[in-house]
Design a protein around this motif. Structure first.
Motif, PDB file in Angstrom:
ATOM      1  N   GLY A 249       4.694   9.352  -5.328  1.00  9.90           N
ATOM      2  CA  GLY A 249       4.223   9.307  -4.099  1.00  9.90           C
ATOM      3  C   GLY A 249       4.859   9.970  -2.887  1.00  9.90           C
ATOM      4  N   VAL A 250       4.101  10.329  -2.052  1.00 12.29           N
ATOM      5  CA  VAL A 250       4.299  11.276  -0.707  1.00 12.29           C
ATOM      6  C   VAL A 250       5.022  10.752  -0.003  1.00 12.29           C
ATOM      7  CG1 VAL A 250       3.134  13.015   0.302  1.00 12.29           C
ATOM      8  CG2 VAL A 250       2.219  11.832  -1.705  1.00 12.29           C
ATOM      9  N   GLY A 251       5.646  11.570   0.359  1.00 13.68           N
ATOM     10  CA  GLY A 251       6.790  11.794   1.630  1.00 13.68           C
ATOM     11  C   GLY A 251       8.060  11.805   1.603  1.00 13.68           C
ATOM     12  N   LEU A 252       8.655  12.056   3.085  1.00 15.60           N
ATOM     13  CA  LEU A 252      10.469  12.404   2.801  1.00 15.60           C
ATOM     14  C   LEU A 252      10.712  11.672   3.713  1.00 15.60           C
ATOM     15  CD1 LEU A 252      11.175  15.986   2.289  1.00 15.60           C
ATOM     16  CD2 LEU A 252      11.343  14.066   0.369  1.00 15.60           C
ATOM     17  N   ASP A 253      10.537  11.542   4.691  1.00 15.84           N
ATOM     18  CA  ASP A 253      10.455  10.949   6.620  1.00 15.84           C
ATOM     19  C   ASP A 253      10.288   9.616   6.865  1.00 15.84           C
ATOM     20  OD1 ASP A 253      12.036  13.925   6.504  1.00 15.84           O
ATOM     21  OD2 ASP A 253      10.839  13.896   8.140  1.00 15.84           O
ATOM     22  N   ALA A 254      10.545   9.068   7.405  1.00 13.10           N
ATOM     23  CA  ALA A 254      10.335   7.149   8.286  1.00 13.10           C
ATOM     24  C   ALA A 254      11.471   7.121   8.454  1.00 13.10           C
ATOM     25  CB  ALA A 254      10.117   6.978   6.642  1.00 13.10           C
ATOM     26  N   ALA A 255      10.766   6.165  10.161  1.00 11.43           N
ATOM     27  CA  ALA A 255      11.179   5.489  10.302  1.00 11.43           C
ATOM     28  C   ALA A 255      10.598   4.133  10.267  1.00 11.43           C
ATOM     29  CB  ALA A 255      10.896   5.611  12.451  1.00 11.43           C
ATOM     30  N   GLY A 256      11.508   2.707  10.245  1.00 13.15           N
ATOM     31  CA  GLY A 256      11.102   1.665  10.211  1.00 13.15           C
ATOM     32  C   GLY A 256      12.206   0.521  10.597  1.00 13.15           C
ATOM     33  N   VAL A 257      12.038  -0.733  10.481  1.00 12.25           N
ATOM     34  CA  VAL A 257      13.159  -1.693  10.432  1.00 12.25           C
ATOM     35  C   VAL A 257      13.815  -1.933   9.036  1.00 12.25           C
ATOM     36  CG1 VAL A 257      13.365  -4.230  10.831  1.00 12.25           C
ATOM     37  CG2 VAL A 257      11.855  -2.347  12.005  1.00 12.25           C
ATOM     38  N   VAL A 258      14.835  -2.144   8.881  1.00 13.26           N
ATOM     39  CA  VAL A 258      15.782  -2.443   7.851  1.00 13.26           C
ATOM     40  C   VAL A 258      15.489  -3.690   6.939  1.00 13.26           C
ATOM     41  CG1 VAL A 258      18.282  -2.536   6.505  1.00 13.26           C
ATOM     42  CG2 VAL A 258      17.885  -0.666   8.620  1.00 13.26           C
ATOM     43  N   ASP A 259      15.635  -4.038   6.228  1.00 11.62           N
ATOM     44  CA  ASP A 259      15.328  -5.403   5.418  1.00 11.62           C
ATOM     45  C   ASP A 259      15.640  -5.569   4.024  1.00 11.62           C
ATOM     46  OD1 ASP A 259      13.285  -3.635   3.061  1.00 11.62           O
ATOM     47  OD2 ASP A 259      11.365  -5.244   3.450  1.00 11.62           O
ATOM     48  N   GLU A 260      16.432  -4.379   3.453  1.00 10.12           N
ATOM     49  CA  GLU A 260      16.981  -4.565   2.732  1.00 10.12           C
ATOM     50  C   GLU A 260      18.208  -3.474   2.812  1.00 10.12           C
ATOM     51  OE1 GLU A 260      14.853  -5.689  -1.363  1.00 10.12           O
ATOM     52  OE2 GLU A 260      15.542  -3.878  -1.705  1.00 10.12           O
ATOM     53  N   VAL A 261      19.289  -4.507   2.221  1.00 10.75           N
ATOM     54  CA  VAL A 261      20.896  -3.415   2.241  1.00 10.75           C
ATOM     55  C   VAL A 261      21.392  -3.221   0.533  1.00 10.75           C
ATOM     56  CG1 VAL A 261      22.981  -2.588   3.494  1.00 10.75           C
ATOM     57  CG2 VAL A 261      21.071  -3.450   4.600  1.00 10.75           C
ATOM     58  N   GLY A 262      21.466  -1.964   0.434  1.00 10.49           N
ATOM     59  CA  GLY A 262      21.987  -2.065  -1.468  1.00 10.49           C
ATOM     60  C   GLY A 262      23.765  -1.825  -1.091  1.00 10.49           C
ATOM     61  N   GLU A 263      24.444  -2.315  -2.340  1.00  7.50           N
ATOM     62  CA  GLU A 263      25.595  -2.062  -1.606  1.00  7.50           C
ATOM     63  C   GLU A 263      26.297  -0.349  -2.031  1.00  7.50           C
ATOM     64  OE1 GLU A 263      26.426  -2.338  -6.031  1.00  7.50           O
ATOM     65  OE2 GLU A 263      25.019  -4.711  -6.934  1.00  7.50           O
ATOM     66  N   ASP A 264      27.636  -1.020  -1.432  1.00  7.51           N
ATOM     67  CA  ASP A 264      28.602   0.196  -0.788  1.00  7.51           C
ATOM     68  C   ASP A 264      27.497   0.420   0.266  1.00  7.51           C
ATOM     69  OD1 ASP A 264      30.637  -0.321  -2.790  1.00  7.51           O
ATOM     70  OD2 ASP A 264      28.856   0.812  -3.932  1.00  7.51           O
TER      71      ASP A 264
ATOM     72  N   LYS B  21       0.662  -1.254   0.201  1.00  9.53           N
ATOM     73  CA  LYS B  21       0.003   0.317  -0.317  1.00  9.53           C
ATOM     74  C   LYS B  21       0.841   1.873  -0.040  1.00  9.53           C
ATOM     75  CE  LYS B  21      -3.959  -2.177   0.108  1.00  9.53           C
ATOM     76  NZ  LYS B  21      -4.802  -1.859  -0.909  1.00  9.53           N
ATOM     77  N   LYS B  22       0.199   1.918  -1.025  1.00  5.97           N
ATOM     78  CA  LYS B  22       1.305   3.014  -0.573  1.00  5.97           C
ATOM     79  C   LYS B  22       0.387   4.699  -1.616  1.00  5.97           C
ATOM     80  CE  LYS B  22       4.462   5.234  -4.714  1.00  5.97           C
ATOM     81  NZ  LYS B  22       5.392   5.201  -5.465  1.00  5.97           N
ATOM     82  N   VAL B  23       1.197   5.741  -0.411  1.00  5.54           N
ATOM     83  CA  VAL B  23       0.046   7.359  -0.860  1.00  5.54           C
ATOM     84  C   VAL B  23       0.292   8.156  -2.114  1.00  5.54           C
ATOM     85  CG1 VAL B  23      -0.305   9.544  -0.287  1.00  5.54           C
ATOM     86  CG2 VAL B  23      -1.064   7.201   1.401  1.00  5.54           C
ATOM     87  N   SER B  24      -0.803   8.023  -3.285  1.00  4.58           N
ATOM     88  CA  SER B  24       0.500   8.689  -4.385  1.00  4.58           C
ATOM     89  C   SER B  24      -0.341   9.198  -4.765  1.00  4.58           C
ATOM     90  CB  SER B  24       0.489   7.537  -6.104  1.00  4.58           C
ATOM     91  OG  SER B  24       0.884   8.083  -6.839  1.00  4.58           O
TER      92      SER B  24
ATOM     93  N   SER C 186       8.855   8.555  -1.360  1.00  8.99           N
ATOM     94  CA  SER C 186       7.242   7.475  -0.984  1.00  8.99           C
ATOM     95  C   SER C 186       7.540   7.615   0.083  1.00  8.99           C
ATOM     96  CB  SER C 186       7.355   7.264  -2.619  1.00  8.99           C
ATOM     97  OG  SER C 186       7.598   8.186  -3.258  1.00  8.99           O
ATOM     98  N   THR C 187       7.701   7.943   1.253  1.00  8.64           N
ATOM     99  CA  THR C 187       7.763   7.069   2.692  1.00  8.64           C
ATOM    100  C   THR C 187       6.114   7.532   2.901  1.00  8.64           C
ATOM    101  OG1 THR C 187       8.015   9.139   3.755  1.00  8.64           O
ATOM    102  CG2 THR C 187       9.974   8.355   3.414  1.00  8.64           C
ATOM    103  N   TYR C 188       5.013   7.691   2.812  1.00  9.99           N
ATOM    104  CA  TYR C 188       3.984   6.904   3.006  1.00  9.99           C
ATOM    105  C   TYR C 188       3.420   5.759   2.256  1.00  9.99           C
ATOM    106  CZ  TYR C 188       3.068  12.243   3.845  1.00  9.99           C
ATOM    107  OH  TYR C 188       2.594  13.200   4.635  1.00  9.99           O
ATOM    108  N   ALA C 189       4.108   4.670   2.227  1.00  7.29           N
ATOM    109  CA  ALA C 189       3.910   3.057   1.756  1.00  7.29           C
ATOM    110  C   ALA C 189       4.379   2.375   3.124  1.00  7.29           C
ATOM    111  CB  ALA C 189       4.670   3.031   0.943  1.00  7.29           C
TER     112      ALA C 189
END
Length: 297
Positions: free
Chosen positions: A62-77, A2-5, A93-96
């Motif tokens: 999408g909408v939103g810049l700020d968020a807090a949560g649980v890391v579930d994917e880490v990119g390269e470097d 789900k995402k706000v758009s 798009s942090t409203y998601a």
């Protein structure tokens, strides 16, 4: 997920809660399962189509810049972060239910996701405008519209730096401003004279866009000693409008340090669900906020 758009610029009614593909972390990024997202004035300014050079977008968006949560994917470097870590930061798009962050910090112990989600943009903005306005320890800063998220951050950071703050807000928020260490007064008739009685003003910040630029220039004696983040017409009076973000990683690090030292806390005025994003924007647009508004996912 789900995402706000929104597919067109306009009022809160253009916001839609949709099913969307999950984003994935690219190099130098992380993805989080969002637990809470901050609601900021920049969110509805972008939705309305206001010209904000720091945040160009393409529709649909999408909408939103700020968020807090649980890391579930880490990119390269990316180093120093692992799946399962609790973080807060800035992305897109942090409203998601899931969002990619480009800047983040570990959440200090004891901090809730809701509280953490309200910090990134307001702390970055507060640090940036304090730097730009050039106020120094033992000087006095006037903050117009001091009870909202950015104002709350400015008051606490300034106090930690030895800066005296005079804050204006509605009658209901006077005790709140005093609890953050400010000299407080209301912004109704006669406010300029009341500010003068509280002391000399070395610099001023306009956080509410309530048409007080001329008065702030009068009180400081110099338009270069005034910064606005809310009045796009401020440059017409020689006052700088600050809209381009500074270093988010540095801001998050300073926020985490202040929180860990017990020097920083911004209350949550109200929480909303993703389906209530339009209501959150309406409430944010009206102002009169004490602290922060967040979406809880």
């Amino acid at each position: 997920m789900k995402k706000v758009s929104f597919a067109e610029f306009g009022g809160p009614d253009v916001l839609q809660l949709i099913d969307a593909e999950e984003p994935h972390a690219g190099p130098g990024q992380i993805r989080i399962a969002v637990r809470a997202a901050g609601v900021n004035p920049v969110d509805w300014r972008i939705r309305e189509g206001q010209v904000l050079g720091a945040h160009p977008i393409e529709l649909p968006s999408g909408v939103g810049l700020d968020a807090a949560g649980v890391v579930d994917e880490v990119g390269e470097d990316v180093e120093g972060i692992a799946v399962g870590d609790h973080v807060f930061g800035e992305g897109a798009s942090t409203y998601a239910e899931f969002a990619v962050l480009s800047a983040w910090a570990h959440m200090p112990e004891g901090l809730s996701f809701e509280e953490a989600a309200g910090y990134p943009s307001v702390v970055e903005t507060a640090l940036r405008i304090l730097r730009e306005v050039g106020v120094r320890p033992r000087q006095t800063l006037l903050v117009s519209g001091a009870a909202g998220g950015v104002g709350s951050a400015v008051l606490q950071i300034a106090r930690d730096r030895g800066i005296t703050v005079i804050g204006t807000a509605g009658a209901a928020n006077q005790d709140y401003l005093r609890s953050l260490g400010a000299l407080a007064t209301t912004y109704d008739k006669g406010w300029v004279e009341r500010v003068r009685q509280l002391g000399r003003v070395d610099a001023a910040l306009d956080l509410a866009g309530s048409g007080v630029i001329r008065e702030l220039v009068e009180l400081t004696g110099d338009p270069q000693k005034v910064i606005s983040i809310a009045d796009l017409a401020a440059p017409e009076l020689g006052v700088r409008f600050s809209g381009a973000a500074g270093s988010m990683p540095a801001a998050l690090a300073e926020a985490a340090d202040l929180i860990s030292r017990g020097k920083f806390h911004i209350p949550i005025e109200k929480s909303y669900t993703l389906a209530e994003a339009a209501a959150a924007h309406i409430d944010s647009r009206t102002g009169h906020t004490r602290g922060r508004r967040v979406l809880v996912i």
